[in-house]
Structure formats: structure tokens, C-alpha cells
Scaffold this motif. Structure first.
Motif, PDB file in Angstrom:
ATOM      1  N   ALA A 216       0.850  -1.060  -0.024  1.00 20.25           N
ATOM      2  CA  ALA A 216      -0.138   0.004   0.085  1.00 20.25           C
ATOM      3  C   ALA A 216       0.923   1.232  -0.033  1.00 20.25           C
ATOM      4  CB  ALA A 216      -0.837   0.055   1.094  1.00 20.25           C
TER       5      ALA A 216
ATOM      6  N   ASN B 296      -7.687   5.524  -0.394  1.00 19.00           N
ATOM      7  CA  ASN B 296      -8.492   4.786   0.308  1.00 19.00           C
ATOM      8  C   ASN B 296      -9.653   5.665   0.994  1.00 19.00           C
ATOM      9  OD1 ASN B 296      -9.913   2.899   2.245  1.00 19.00           O
ATOM     10  ND2 ASN B 296      -8.496   1.489   1.639  1.00 19.00           N
TER      11      ASN B 296
ATOM     12  N   LEU C 124      -4.086   1.705   6.551  1.00 17.80           N
ATOM     13  CA  LEU C 124      -3.920   1.022   5.261  1.00 17.80           C
ATOM     14  C   LEU C 124      -3.155  -0.229   5.421  1.00 17.80           C
ATOM     15  CD1 LEU C 124      -2.474   4.543   3.496  1.00 17.80           C
ATOM     16  CD2 LEU C 124      -4.875   3.188   3.389  1.00 17.80           C
TER      17      LEU C 124
END
Length: 71
Positions: A2, A18, A65
Motif C-alpha cells: 500500500a 482509500n 492502510l
């Protein structure tokens, strides 16, 4: 892996990574996420305006994340 959030990232860019970051930002008092100013304001700048310590917030966002990626 990520993408990592940094304090110099624009809020709009963080949300593109996100949308699950929204509740974290709201819980920290960052109610500006829908504001047009967030399109050009860094996380650090927004934290200064709202009196929020940016480093713990960056850690919370990156932990989120990391957890999303491992699920």
C-alpha cells in the motif's frame, strides 16, 4: 504494498488512496475533508489549522492502510 501517507500529501490525494481514511480524519476533528480547500491543502497544513498533531494522525492512517492490505 500500500502507498504510504505522508504529512505533505494533499488531503484529496489521501482520499483517493482509500476512502476508509475518512472516518479516521473525522474522528480526529478534521471536518474539512469535503471542503474545496482540501483539494490543495496538505495534511500538515490542515492539521495546523485545526490544532491537530500531524505525526500521530499519519501513523493512524498508515496503520489503517496496512491493516486493509493484509485482510
Amino acid at each position: 504494498m500500500a502507498k504510504q501517507i505522508t504529512k505533505d500529501m494533499i488531503i484529496a490525494d489521501i482520499l483517493q488512496i482509500n476512502m476508509g481514511c475518512v472516518p479516521i480524519l473525522l474522528n480526529e476533528g478534521m471536518h474539512c475533508i469535503g471542503c474545496p480547500a482540501s483539494q490543495g491543502e496538505s495534511l500538515e497544513e490542515a492539521c495546523m489549522v485545526h490544532g491537530i498533531d500531524v505525526e500521530p494522525l499519519v501513523e493512524k492512517l498508515n496503520e489503517f492502510l496496512k491493516n486493509v492490505e493484509t485482510e
